[in-house]
Scaffold this motif. Sequence first.
Motif, short mmCIF file in Angstrom:
data_model
loop_
_atom_site.label_atom_id
_atom_site.label_comp_id
_atom_site.label_asym_id
_atom_site.label_seq_id
_atom_site.Cartn_x
_atom_site.Cartn_y
_atom_site.Cartn_z
N THR A 55 -6.90 -23.77 -16.78
CA THR A 55 -6.49 -23.35 -15.44
C THR A 55 -5.61 -22.11 -15.49
O THR A 55 -5.96 -21.22 -14.66
N PHE A 80 -15.99 -21.88 -2.46
CA PHE A 80 -15.01 -22.30 -3.03
C PHE A 80 -14.35 -23.81 -2.72
O PHE A 80 -14.01 -24.63 -3.80
N ILE A 81 -14.41 -24.43 -1.53
CA ILE A 81 -14.22 -25.69 -1.04
C ILE A 81 -14.99 -26.75 -1.85
O ILE A 81 -14.70 -27.82 -2.15
N SER A 83 -16.66 -26.41 -4.61
CA SER A 83 -16.47 -26.52 -6.04
C SER A 83 -15.37 -27.47 -6.19
O SER A 83 -15.20 -28.21 -6.90
N PHE A 84 -14.21 -27.22 -5.34
CA PHE A 84 -12.94 -28.04 -5.32
C PHE A 84 -13.40 -29.70 -5.21
O PHE A 84 -12.87 -30.47 -5.93
N LEU A 184 -14.44 -19.44 -8.72
CA LEU A 184 -15.12 -20.91 -8.38
C LEU A 184 -14.55 -21.77 -9.45
O LEU A 184 -14.36 -22.82 -9.41
N SER A 187 -11.38 -22.76 -9.00
CA SER A 187 -11.20 -24.02 -7.97
C SER A 187 -11.32 -25.35 -8.67
O SER A 187 -10.49 -26.10 -8.33
N SER A 188 -12.43 -25.55 -9.37
CA SER A 188 -12.60 -26.77 -10.08
C SER A 188 -11.61 -27.20 -11.08
O SER A 188 -11.33 -28.40 -11.35
#
Length: 224
Positions: A55, A80-81, A83-84, A184, A187-188
């Motif tokens: 990260t 983005f969201i 992937s999160f 991306l 994000s994950s």
Amino acid sequence: MEFDIVKFLILAVFCFIAAVVDAISGGGGLISLPAYFAVGFPTHIALGTNKVSSTLSTIASSFKFWKSKKVNVGIVSKLFIFSFIGAILGSLTTISIEPKYFKPISFVTLILVFLYTLKNKNIGETNYYKGTTPKTLLVGKIMAFCLGFYDGFLGPGTAAFLMFCLIKIFKLDFSSASGNTKILNLSSNFASLVVFAFLGKLNWVYGLSIAVVMTFGAIIGSRL
């Protein structure tokens, strides 16, 4: 797990290489995660600790691509969201299942991706991006969720898969796809890190120290 200088040096070498590779084309997790397994980390602790270092190194490469204007905000802001959320669900799933069965799957999948790229040697050479459509955004959101889930579930190869999917869906060139992939993937990675940290499935000492090493690797890789 006590700090061992020999284990640290082994991890430092392999994780540095992983960060360079990951910043360029993705797939660094296929080097860093087995390195954690090889030095004796328990499976879940290895997965969580790898998320700490990956990260922070992804932040470094993401910043470099952002400064180079290789990030398409119009695309990543909408994906983005997904992937999160996918990564949170994937991490919760892998905590509840014995991960040793998943490692062979990641190797086989990466081999298939390699064979695919051999067949499509010109992929990503030219940027044909002409904007998004409802169809490409829908496919992109599904892709971001699925690969986010995989990243939380196991991880190796996620960045490579993201890159090729972005090229195919949005017709980006290789360097632009790399930049969007980093955002991306960040994000994950962050979502997975939150889950593993909350459940205490990581080693902060190794994770943070290796993160410093991987950050330098990520900077070098993104420049290349």
